[in-house]
Design a protein around this motif. Structure first.
Motif, PDB file in Angstrom:
ATOM      1  N   ALA A 177       0.825  -1.209   0.000  1.00  0.00           N
ATOM      2  CA  ALA A 177       0.000   0.000   0.000  1.00  0.00           C
ATOM      3  C   ALA A 177       0.860   1.260   0.000  1.00  0.00           C
ATOM      4  O   ALA A 177       0.684   2.151  -0.839  1.00  0.00           O
ATOM      5  CB  ALA A 177      -0.939  -0.012   1.210  1.00  0.00           C
ATOM      6  N   PRO A 243      -8.195   6.240   6.129  1.00  0.00           N
ATOM      7  CA  PRO A 243      -9.081   5.080   5.935  1.00  0.00           C
ATOM      8  C   PRO A 243      -8.766   3.926   6.880  1.00  0.00           C
ATOM      9  O   PRO A 243      -9.684   3.225   7.333  1.00  0.00           O
ATOM     10  CB  PRO A 243      -8.845   4.694   4.470  1.00  0.00           C
ATOM     11  CG  PRO A 243      -7.554   5.329   4.092  1.00  0.00           C
ATOM     12  CD  PRO A 243      -7.443   6.565   4.905  1.00  0.00           C
ATOM     13  N   PHE A 244      -7.485   3.719   7.199  1.00  0.00           N
ATOM     14  CA  PHE A 244      -7.130   2.645   8.131  1.00  0.00           C
ATOM     15  C   PHE A 244      -7.695   2.920   9.519  1.00  0.00           C
ATOM     16  O   PHE A 244      -8.223   2.012  10.180  1.00  0.00           O
ATOM     17  CB  PHE A 244      -5.610   2.493   8.204  1.00  0.00           C
ATOM     18  CG  PHE A 244      -5.016   1.805   7.016  1.00  0.00           C
ATOM     19  CD1 PHE A 244      -4.948   0.425   6.948  1.00  0.00           C
ATOM     20  CD2 PHE A 244      -4.532   2.542   5.946  1.00  0.00           C
ATOM     21  CE1 PHE A 244      -4.405  -0.216   5.848  1.00  0.00           C
ATOM     22  CE2 PHE A 244      -3.987   1.918   4.841  1.00  0.00           C
ATOM     23  CZ  PHE A 244      -3.922   0.537   4.783  1.00  0.00           C
ATOM     24  N   LYS A 273     -12.488  -6.768   0.361  1.00  0.00           N
ATOM     25  CA  LYS A 273     -12.217  -5.399  -0.079  1.00  0.00           C
ATOM     26  C   LYS A 273     -13.157  -4.477   0.686  1.00  0.00           C
ATOM     27  O   LYS A 273     -14.377  -4.597   0.571  1.00  0.00           O
ATOM     28  CB  LYS A 273     -12.417  -5.269  -1.588  1.00  0.00           C
ATOM     29  CG  LYS A 273     -11.535  -6.219  -2.402  1.00  0.00           C
ATOM     30  CD  LYS A 273     -11.882  -6.162  -3.878  1.00  0.00           C
ATOM     31  CE  LYS A 273     -10.987  -7.088  -4.685  1.00  0.00           C
ATOM     32  NZ  LYS A 273     -11.290  -8.518  -4.429  1.00  0.00           N
ATOM     33  N   THR A 281     -14.162   8.549   6.248  1.00  0.00           N
ATOM     34  CA  THR A 281     -12.739   8.745   6.535  1.00  0.00           C
ATOM     35  C   THR A 281     -12.341  10.197   6.762  1.00  0.00           C
ATOM     36  O   THR A 281     -11.317  10.464   7.392  1.00  0.00           O
ATOM     37  CB  THR A 281     -11.896   8.214   5.364  1.00  0.00           C
ATOM     38  OG1 THR A 281     -12.214   8.971   4.181  1.00  0.00           O
ATOM     39  CG2 THR A 281     -12.175   6.735   5.122  1.00  0.00           C
ATOM     40  N   SER A 336     -12.000   5.288  -0.345  1.00  0.00           N
ATOM     41  CA  SER A 336     -10.763   4.532  -0.125  1.00  0.00           C
ATOM     42  C   SER A 336     -11.068   3.041  -0.123  1.00  0.00           C
ATOM     43  O   SER A 336     -12.030   2.596   0.503  1.00  0.00           O
ATOM     44  CB  SER A 336     -10.135   4.930   1.213  1.00  0.00           C
ATOM     45  OG  SER A 336      -9.834   6.316   1.244  1.00  0.00           O
ATOM     46  N   ILE A 338      -9.517  -0.676   0.817  1.00  0.00           N
ATOM     47  CA  ILE A 338      -8.496  -1.442   1.537  1.00  0.00           C
ATOM     48  C   ILE A 338      -8.721  -2.913   1.215  1.00  0.00           C
ATOM     49  O   ILE A 338      -9.822  -3.433   1.399  1.00  0.00           O
ATOM     50  CB  ILE A 338      -8.580  -1.217   3.058  1.00  0.00           C
ATOM     51  CG1 ILE A 338      -8.386   0.266   3.394  1.00  0.00           C
ATOM     52  CG2 ILE A 338      -7.532  -2.061   3.782  1.00  0.00           C
ATOM     53  CD1 ILE A 338      -8.524   0.575   4.879  1.00  0.00           C
ATOM     54  N   LEU A 350      -2.724  -7.350   5.064  1.00  0.00           N
ATOM     55  CA  LEU A 350      -2.976  -6.276   4.109  1.00  0.00           C
ATOM     56  C   LEU A 350      -2.353  -6.600   2.750  1.00  0.00           C
ATOM     57  O   LEU A 350      -1.223  -7.087   2.677  1.00  0.00           O
ATOM     58  CB  LEU A 350      -2.392  -4.962   4.633  1.00  0.00           C
ATOM     59  CG  LEU A 350      -2.525  -3.747   3.705  1.00  0.00           C
ATOM     60  CD1 LEU A 350      -3.985  -3.346   3.533  1.00  0.00           C
ATOM     61  CD2 LEU A 350      -1.697  -2.575   4.243  1.00  0.00           C
ATOM     62  N   THR A 352      -3.258  -4.105  -0.198  1.00  0.00           N
ATOM     63  CA  THR A 352      -3.031  -2.736  -0.649  1.00  0.00           C
ATOM     64  C   THR A 352      -4.141  -1.826  -0.157  1.00  0.00           C
ATOM     65  O   THR A 352      -5.152  -2.282   0.397  1.00  0.00           O
ATOM     66  CB  THR A 352      -2.939  -2.668  -2.196  1.00  0.00           C
ATOM     67  OG1 THR A 352      -2.478  -1.373  -2.582  1.00  0.00           O
ATOM     68  CG2 THR A 352      -4.294  -2.936  -2.838  1.00  0.00           C
ATOM     69  N   SER A 353      -3.955  -0.542  -0.356  1.00  0.00           N
ATOM     70  CA  SER A 353      -4.973   0.461  -0.048  1.00  0.00           C
ATOM     71  C   SER A 353      -4.748   1.646  -0.969  1.00  0.00           C
ATOM     72  O   SER A 353      -3.619   2.110  -1.134  1.00  0.00           O
ATOM     73  CB  SER A 353      -4.869   0.911   1.413  1.00  0.00           C
ATOM     74  OG  SER A 353      -5.769   1.981   1.665  1.00  0.00           O
ATOM     75  N   TYR A 354      -5.818   2.114  -1.591  1.00  0.00           N
ATOM     76  CA  TYR A 354      -5.695   3.247  -2.500  1.00  0.00           C
ATOM     77  C   TYR A 354      -7.033   3.958  -2.617  1.00  0.00           C
ATOM     78  O   TYR A 354      -8.078   3.429  -2.212  1.00  0.00           O
ATOM     79  CB  TYR A 354      -5.217   2.799  -3.884  1.00  0.00           C
ATOM     80  CG  TYR A 354      -6.064   1.716  -4.530  1.00  0.00           C
ATOM     81  CD1 TYR A 354      -7.128   2.028  -5.366  1.00  0.00           C
ATOM     82  CD2 TYR A 354      -5.775   0.367  -4.306  1.00  0.00           C
ATOM     83  CE1 TYR A 354      -7.891   1.037  -5.955  1.00  0.00           C
ATOM     84  CE2 TYR A 354      -6.535  -0.632  -4.891  1.00  0.00           C
ATOM     85  CZ  TYR A 354      -7.591  -0.294  -5.718  1.00  0.00           C
ATOM     86  OH  TYR A 354      -8.349  -1.281  -6.292  1.00  0.00           O
ATOM     87  N   TYR A 364     -17.213  -5.558  -2.798  1.00  0.00           N
ATOM     88  CA  TYR A 364     -16.617  -4.969  -1.612  1.00  0.00           C
ATOM     89  C   TYR A 364     -17.667  -4.819  -0.525  1.00  0.00           C
ATOM     90  O   TYR A 364     -18.871  -4.894  -0.764  1.00  0.00           O
ATOM     91  CB  TYR A 364     -15.991  -3.606  -1.927  1.00  0.00           C
ATOM     92  CG  TYR A 364     -16.949  -2.587  -2.498  1.00  0.00           C
ATOM     93  CD1 TYR A 364     -17.779  -1.829  -1.666  1.00  0.00           C
ATOM     94  CD2 TYR A 364     -17.038  -2.384  -3.866  1.00  0.00           C
ATOM     95  CE1 TYR A 364     -18.657  -0.903  -2.184  1.00  0.00           C
ATOM     96  CE2 TYR A 364     -17.918  -1.455  -4.395  1.00  0.00           C
ATOM     97  CZ  TYR A 364     -18.723  -0.716  -3.548  1.00  0.00           C
ATOM     98  OH  TYR A 364     -19.607   0.197  -4.067  1.00  0.00           O
TER      99      TYR A 364
END
Length: 367
Positions: A177, A243-244, A273, A281, A336, A338, A350, A352-354, A364
């Motif tokens: 990520a 977002p996390f 997802k 967020t 976002s 994740i 994890l 990725t995250s974008y 998702y």
């Protein structure tokens, strides 16, 4: 003298404007389908002729086919800009009419000539880079130490109670990520990734060939480095963490609580997802930087742009353009994403995250 019929007419005008705006995506899809059909038929005819000859003539024919595809991408980009302007005017007038209706109650006395809508700002200029420029950028992508410092910065900006779990997630073996969407990346690296498939994480391979073509390959799977028609990163450690932190506040402070939460949402699946809206967020337009291929708001626009990108990678001509894009303000449904995975009897890890727009092609969950 004005009557209730006048107000009904004004209200109907607002409804008609919104209906016209709602119809634009379908019209755009049909327009781009026609453009792509014409472009691909012409390019395919030239490519068939190219495969029947050798030498410089073959190369010139392949370049001509590529140029036709580039023209197609410029046509869809112009169409998208025109439709954006139309949508801006339609929704602008509808909003102004709605405001006047609220102010007057019945709508009586409202004159449409009193309404005006500011023009949409000009789109940012497009960028076209070369394989040679990308080869220079490839020599200066962040190394492992730079990625590690970026992770440290993200962890440090989190509340202390979340720091151990954040570090555990971001440094996992499968996590990339930060490496591909972290605040330490730059706009030129995003352009290189989007146009020439250069991996800023330096995991997937990239090479400039002597004939001017370029190769990209995935380190662990077949195919090229994976990126669609947009590429971006979070602009600060705080932005990346948002977002996390939203997910962890819903799930819990430690690994066991996170696993329990994700297990309850995954319904037996081993990949999950999580899509978090900006309202979840607090991510703002200043928190995200995005480069995007214009004219790719339709399925056919995306396919045509990607096909032109392959032609440029093969050395047949210049790359189709990209430009900066405010995904938060102009996205259909921005948020976002994740992505996490788990093996049998393992904790969730994890991937990725974008930041994404309208991720309708993936299944998702939301908070």
């Amino acid at each position: 003298m004005t009557t209730s019929a006048d107000g009904d007419g004004v209200r109907h005008a607002a409804e008609s404007l919104r209906a016209a705006n709602d119809a634009l995506p379908d019209i755009a899809g049909r327009v781009d389908d026609r453009i792509r059909g014409v472009v691909e038929r012409a390019a395919a005819d030239i490519e068939r002729a190219a495969h029947a000859v050798q030498g410089s003539v073959r190369g010139e024919l392949l370049e001509s086919a590529h140029e036709i595809r580039l023209i197609g991408t410029r046509m869809t980009a112009a169409r998208e800009d025109a439709f954006s302007e139309v949508a801006h005017v339609l929704t602008g007038y509808a909003d102004e009419i709605a405001a006047l209706l609220r102010a007057t109650g019945s709508g009586s006395g409202v004159r449409l000539t009193d309404i005006s809508v500011d023009p949409l700002p000009e789109p940012p200029p497009s960028t076209v880079t070369s394989a040679q420029e990308t080869a220079v950028i490839a020599q200066n992508v962040p190394d492992a130490d730079a990625h590690r410092r970026a992770i440290d910065a993200v962890v440090a900006c989190c509340p202390v109670e979340y720091q151990p779990l954040m570090r555990d997630l971001l440094t996992g073996q499968s996590a990339h990520a930060i490496e591909r969407h972290g605040h330490h990346l730059t706009p030129v690296q995003m352009v290189a990734r989007l146009q020439w498939l250069l991996d800023p994480a330096s995991v997937d391979g990239w090479r400039l060939n002597a004939d001017g073509s370029a190769d990209s390959w995935r380190q662990r799977r077949r195919g090229t480095h994976q990126v669609g028609t947009s590429s971006g990163y979070y602009t600060s450690p705080e932005a990346f963490a948002k977002p996390f932190l939203a997910l962890l506040r819903a799930a819990g402070l430690n690994r066991a609580e996170l696993d329990t939460y994700l297990d309850s949402k995954a319904a037996g699946e081993t990949i999950i997802k999580v899509f978090l809206r900006t309202s979840d967020t607090g991510v703002t337009a200043q928190d995200v930087y995005t480069q995007r291929a214009p004219g790719t708001d339709t399925r056919d626009g995306k396919k045509m742009w990607k096909r032109a990108r392959r032609g440029a990678m093969a050395g047949h001509g210049e790359m189709p353009g990209v430009r900066e894009h405010d995904m938060v303000k102009r996205g259909k449904r921005p948020g976002s994403l994740i992505v996490l995975a788990k093996g049998q009897d393992e904790s969730w890890r994890l991937i990725t995250s974008y930041f994404a727009d309208d991720p309708h092609r993936v299944d998702y969950m939301e908070l």
